[in-house]
Write an enzyme that holds these catalytic residues in place. Structure first.
Site, mmCIF file in Angstrom:
data_model
loop_
_atom_site.group_PDB
_atom_site.id
_atom_site.type_symbol
_atom_site.label_atom_id
_atom_site.label_comp_id
_atom_site.label_asym_id
_atom_site.label_seq_id
_atom_site.Cartn_x
_atom_site.Cartn_y
_atom_site.Cartn_z
ATOM 1 C CG ASP A 1 -1.983 -1.048 1.168
ATOM 2 O OD1 ASP A 1 -2.304 -1.504 0.053
ATOM 3 O OD2 ASP A 1 -2.493 -1.440 2.237
ATOM 4 C CE1 TYR B 1 3.513 -6.600 3.504
ATOM 5 C CE2 TYR B 1 2.947 -8.905 3.176
ATOM 6 C CZ TYR B 1 3.042 -7.616 2.695
ATOM 7 O OH TYR B 1 2.679 -7.344 1.398
#
Length: 538
Positions: A142, A201
């Protein structure tokens, strides 16, 4: 078989040929039959048609000889090879990973592609569109999200004339916040997104997020009322019940203290081992295969793509940097849905509200609730994993004989491995990601601004955070039903770039106006095209 059938077929072919000839003569009134450049004229036209057979208009085959350009010079055509680029970047100031050239937005992919063109790894013929070189990314990030490692697959020129070190040459064309660690030749069908098995992540956040909401905040009052109702076994207001204990942090503070004063004290606060274990217990509920429809947007409960697999989760012990204590959680998943920062938010909120771990399995169920996102500032893509692809190429490499000829040696393909670049990656993470993250938090108080925006809310949407972990009917979203006093997130926490004004400003209040003069509230009810949604996940 009679000889009548071949005769009919011959007649039909002859008639068809005549019709085709007639059509050719009248096909294009602007075409000059005497023009030697005409595509339908004589031998040159036939050669051109043969050369273009099977190709799309506007493309050129790699094996064609150099053609004369408009300036009369012949351009050398260099072969393209299927490759995997291993990159890292700080996402601050970029509108995400994926190229958005039509929108004119600055993205990681767009910046990388332009650098490849300037370095000569992408020819001028292909410089106008990354699709021409089959560019794909393993994981989409993002806006503002960082990556220590990501993989981009591409067909590029690997032997650029007068460029002895292509990696160094490309890095010269890249800004310092984007680095090419290296590249490897891959098998021709390799696609970074399709071939990726899983992704890792890490999310970083200050431990002070575990501190319960300030007793006089809207969320604290709503939480207290919900817990009283649940203790009494009733859902009507005004039922007497024991008040929740005030957290020691707030016992030593005045309710009239300012946000600045509260934050200064929060930064000196240190969480207990029990706080960390409570958080570990919560996030471990994400392990395995589950329906994560409540942890994304734009997907109904029955959508099969909601089922994702979390392979491993690790929570680090707290570490102090400057005055602030930080915690990190690594999530290793097969794939991640859009906005899965919601997973971190739920686990943090459970810790600060004493909500039991049983809530998370409830959120895998059919009932839809509002789940806020944790700030984008704390999110880092560590790297994508290619276990199956690496195993495949290792098996194929092992079949190549020791006395292999040059052609056989050229078929060797290295595995995709970020560990060979570990020293460079760690140095980059420290300078461009960790230091940047902590500087923003120290200057703007981003995480405190985010948690206060939640604590300012007193409506029903977040009432599933309670001492029983019960998803109450008042917080369940019914499709098509208008909800009053619904929770609205602040768009600014989706960014890692912030204005000079501090996050401590009164942005926790409803109706906030952002720098563009538009309301800063985010509406998750906006419909997202399914195809676009798939492309936005990674």
């Amino acid at each position: 078989m009679s000889d009548e059938t071949p005769k009919r077929a011959l007649d039909a072919d002859g008639a068809a040929s005549a019709r085709h000839a007639k059509k050719s003569r009248t096909q294009d009134p602007t075409e000059n039959p005497s023009d030697p450049t005409s595509s339908t004229n004589g031998k040159s036209g036939k050669r051109k048609l043969a050369r273009n057979a099977g190709r799309r208009r506007g493309t050129r085959a790699d094996d064609l000889p150099p053609q004369d350009g408009e300036d009369g010079e012949k351009k050398q055509r260099l072969p393209k090879r299927a490759c995997a680029l291993l990159i890292g970047f700080s996402g601050t100031g970029y509108f995400g990973m994926q190229s958005q050239r039509n929108a004119g937005l600055k993205t990681i992919e767009g910046t990388l592609f332009d650098a490849l063109v300037r370095a000569g790894a992408v020819s001028e013929d292909n410089a106008d569109d990354p699709v021409k070189v089959n560019l794909q990314r393993a994981a989409r990030t993002d806006a503002g999200v960082h990556a220590a490692g990501n993989v981009v697959s591409i067909r590029m020129i690997t032997a650029v004339p007068e460029v002895p070190d292509l990696v160094a040459r490309i890095n010269e064309e890249l800004p310092p916040e984007i680095r090419l660690w290296g590249f490897v030749r891959t098998q021709n069908p390799f696609n970074a997104r399709v071939s990726c098995d899983s992704r890792k992540y890490t999310y970083f956040f200050p431990s002070y997020l575990f501190i319960p909401p300030k007793p006089d905040s809207g969320f604290a009052r709503a939480l207290q009322e919900t817990n009283v109702k649940l203790r009494a076994g009733a859902e009507t207001s005004g039922v007497d019940g024991a008040a929740d204990d005030v957290h020691p942090f707030w016992k030593d503070s005045s309710l009239d203290s300012s946000p600045e004063e509260d934050l200064a004290r929060k930064r000196t606060w240190r969480c207990s081992s029990q706080d960390v274990e409570r958080f570990r217990t919560a996030v471990n509920k994400y392990l395995g295969s589950h329906n994560f429809h409540n942890f994304t947007v734009g997907r109904e409960y029955k959508d099969p793509s909601n089922r994702r697999v979390m392979k491993a989760i690790e929570v680090s012990d707290p570490v102090v940097y400057g005055n602030t204590e930080w915690i990190s959680v690594m999530l290793h998943g097969q794939s991640f849905m859009l906005h899965q920062r919601k997973m971190v938010c739920v686990a943090v909120m459970m810790c600060r509200t004493s909500t039991p771990p049983s809530l998370i399995p409830e959120l895998y169920g059919q009932r839809k609730v509002t789940v806020p996102k944790a700030p984008a500032l704390g999110l880092l893509l560590e790297y994508p994993v290619f276990e199956n692809y690496n195993r495949k190429v290792e098996d194929l490499n092992g079949k190549i004989p020791k006395d292999a000829n040059p052609e056989q040696l050229d078929a060797i393909r290295p595995i995709i491995d970020f560990e060979q670049f570990r020293p460079q990656i760690d140095a980059f993470k420290q300078h461009y990601i960790y230091d940047n993250m902590r500087t923003h938090e120290d200057r703007e108080g981003v995480f405190d601004g985010w948690i206060r925006s939640i604590d300012a809310y007193a409506g029903p949407d977040l009432q599933y955070f309670n001492h029983k972990g019960a998803v109450l009917p008042t917080c369940v979203i019914i499709k098509g039903e208008i909800r009053h006093s619904s929770f609205k997130e602040k768009k600014k926490f989706n960014s890692t770039t912030f204005p000079v004004a501090s996050a401590l400003d009164d942005e926790a209040e409803a109706g906030v106006i952002n720098d563009d003069g538009e309301p800063d509230n985010e509406d998750e009810e906006t419909e997202i095209d399914k195809k676009l949604l798939v492309d936005m996940e990674g």
